[in-house]
Design an enzyme around this catalytic site. Structure first.
Site, short mmCIF file in Angstrom:
data_model
loop_
_atom_site.label_atom_id
_atom_site.label_comp_id
_atom_site.label_asym_id
_atom_site.label_seq_id
_atom_site.Cartn_x
_atom_site.Cartn_y
_atom_site.Cartn_z
N SER A 1 0.61 -1.12 -0.04
CA SER A 1 0.05 0.03 0.09
C SER A 1 0.96 1.30 -0.02
O SER A 1 0.29 2.40 -0.19
CB SER A 1 -1.03 -0.02 1.19
OG SER A 1 -0.21 -0.06 2.58
N GLY A 2 1.97 1.16 0.26
CA GLY A 2 2.97 2.28 0.44
C GLY A 2 3.02 2.58 2.08
O GLY A 2 3.93 3.44 2.28
N VAL B 1 4.18 1.55 6.13
CA VAL B 1 5.34 0.45 6.80
C VAL B 1 4.80 -0.65 6.80
O VAL B 1 5.83 -1.58 6.62
CB VAL B 1 5.55 1.28 7.90
CG1 VAL B 1 4.31 1.27 8.90
CG2 VAL B 1 6.74 0.73 8.69
N ASP B 2 3.69 -1.16 7.09
CA ASP B 2 3.18 -2.60 7.25
C ASP B 2 3.45 -3.48 6.18
O ASP B 2 3.92 -4.59 6.28
CB ASP B 2 1.94 -2.65 8.02
CG ASP B 2 1.53 -1.94 9.25
OD1 ASP B 2 2.60 -1.97 10.04
OD2 ASP B 2 0.50 -1.58 9.61
N SER B 3 3.05 -3.02 5.14
CA SER B 3 3.18 -3.81 3.98
C SER B 3 4.55 -3.93 3.21
O SER B 3 5.08 -5.07 2.76
CB SER B 3 2.26 -3.41 2.90
OG SER B 3 2.41 -2.08 2.52
N CYS C 1 -14.52 -4.12 1.90
CA CYS C 1 -13.37 -3.99 0.76
C CYS C 1 -12.52 -5.00 0.99
O CYS C 1 -11.98 -5.44 -0.10
CB CYS C 1 -12.58 -2.60 1.23
SG CYS C 1 -11.18 -2.43 0.30
N CYS D 1 -10.10 4.95 2.98
CA CYS D 1 -9.05 5.59 1.92
C CYS D 1 -9.96 6.23 0.70
O CYS D 1 -9.35 7.38 0.47
CB CYS D 1 -8.45 4.32 1.32
SG CYS D 1 -7.20 4.73 0.00
#
Length: 354
Positions: A8-9, A11-13, A97, A192
């Site tokens: 997603s951009g 930190v987690d992903s 989603c 989002c």
């Protein structure tokens, strides 16, 4: 094993990508675009997101693919949210989603070509009695199983949650030490697709305004006006514009466009401890094997607290009796049920007060 990683951009992903590469995998990266083209206000931070995703892909020598699902998102998730609000209910677009877009449309578009799909959700995969179950995360504050509680068994069978055993501060430390491009990026907040506008402005664009009365529940006295019942949810205490607070939204009459409020908000008197779930969806199967009652943990909103209660069944309804009074039970939201130790997310149903 071929792995698709949703990125997603954030930190987690990005940490998910780092961990997979450390384990010897070379995942293909996918960024799902859901913002609406042509409206600068109603778009996500897609440009910045894609820049960070591109930098992460370059750092690890991986491919980045952009999947445009904005039309499917607006036709399904946003349409669902607007329909619920019109009916005086409280929607949860994040749940839909995940079910329809991230693990639905994406699977049809690209995910079916891979053995597994990895995401940055804080959740885990458990195996019990030869079956796969959605497990809660190590970090209770970040646990996101309530957002995943409408996915099905085929979806959960393909998912990987590399962050499930980590605390958020550990994820941040990994990102910092690995010098990931998004290491200093703040966590995203809110929905989002709203982009630069707030939720009320979004509703105003699609549903407009219609003045109605605010009535004090105990006295029946008119104490103010509002601009439309769709701007308010059960349990809300901010944004009413009333003096002498705090005031809480207790009930909505959508036919007459009336908001009922209470000054004191005594949860025992206003709501008690009981609510029902209809159209209950099991992710894997009925953990309680059809038993007429069971001790459960549950959530009625996204929070770090797992409430305790008793599940009973009545026709097509699951009835929940909470051990403590509940504030702001909002019809339309998803009630999520767990085993009594809050280790397994069993599924969810839509909250009703009937």
């Amino acid at each position: 094993m071929n792995i698709a990683a949703l990125i997603s951009g954030g930190v987690d992903s990005a940490v998910v990508v780092h961990l997979l590469c450390e384990q010897g995998y070379k995942p293909d990266l996918f960024y799902i675009k859901i913002g609406m083209d042509g409206d600068e206000d109603l778009t996500c931070t897609a440009e910045e997101d894609i820049e960070l995703c591109t930098a992460t892909a370059r750092k690890y020598g991986l491919s980045l693919n952009i999947i445009d699902l904005h039309r499917q998102y607006w036709d399904n998730v946003v349409a669902y949210a607007i329909d619920k609000v019109k009916r005086g209910l409280t929607p949860n677009p994040d749940v839909m989603c995940n079910k329809l877009i991230k693990f639905g449309c994406f699977e049809q578009e690209a995910g079916h070509l891979y053995d597994k799909t990895a995401t940055g959700h804080y959740a885990s995969i458990l195996e019990k009695d030869g079956k796969i179950w959605l497990g809660t995360a190590q970090d209770p504050v970040k646990d996101q199983t309530d957002f995943l509680a409408q996915i099905d068994y085929l979806q959960i069978s393909k998912l990987m949650f590399p962050l499930g055993g980590l605390m958020k501060n550990e994820v941040r430390d990994i990102a910092r030490i690995a010098k990931l491009p998004s290491a200093q990026r703040k966590d995203s907040q809110g929905i989002c697709f709203l982009g630069k506008i707030n939720y009320n402005e979004f509703l105003r664009r699609f549903l407009g305004e219609k003045e109605g009365d605010i009535i004090e529940m105990e006295t029946g006295k008119r104490i103010g006006t509002h601009k439309g019942y769709w701007f308010h949810t059960i349990g809300q205490r901010k944004g009413l514009g009333l003096g002498g607070g705090p005031w809480f939204v207790i009930r909505k009459d959508i036919d007459e466009n009336i908001i009922y409020v209470s000054h004191g908000y005594d949860t025992d008197k206003q709501y008690g401890t009981d609510f029902a779930l209809h159209d209950f969806h099991f992710i894997t199967e009925d953990l309680w094997k059809g038993a007429p009652s069971a001790d459960v943990s549950f959530k009625i909103r996204h929070t770090d607290t797992f409430m305790k209660g008793i599940l009973t069944r009545e026709d097509n309804l699951f009835r929940i009796h909470s051990h403590v009074p509940l504030q702001g039970i909002a019809p339309g939201q998803f009630g999520v049920l767990y085993d009594k130790n809050a280790e397994i997310c069993v599924g969810s149903g839509e909250i009703t007060l009937s």
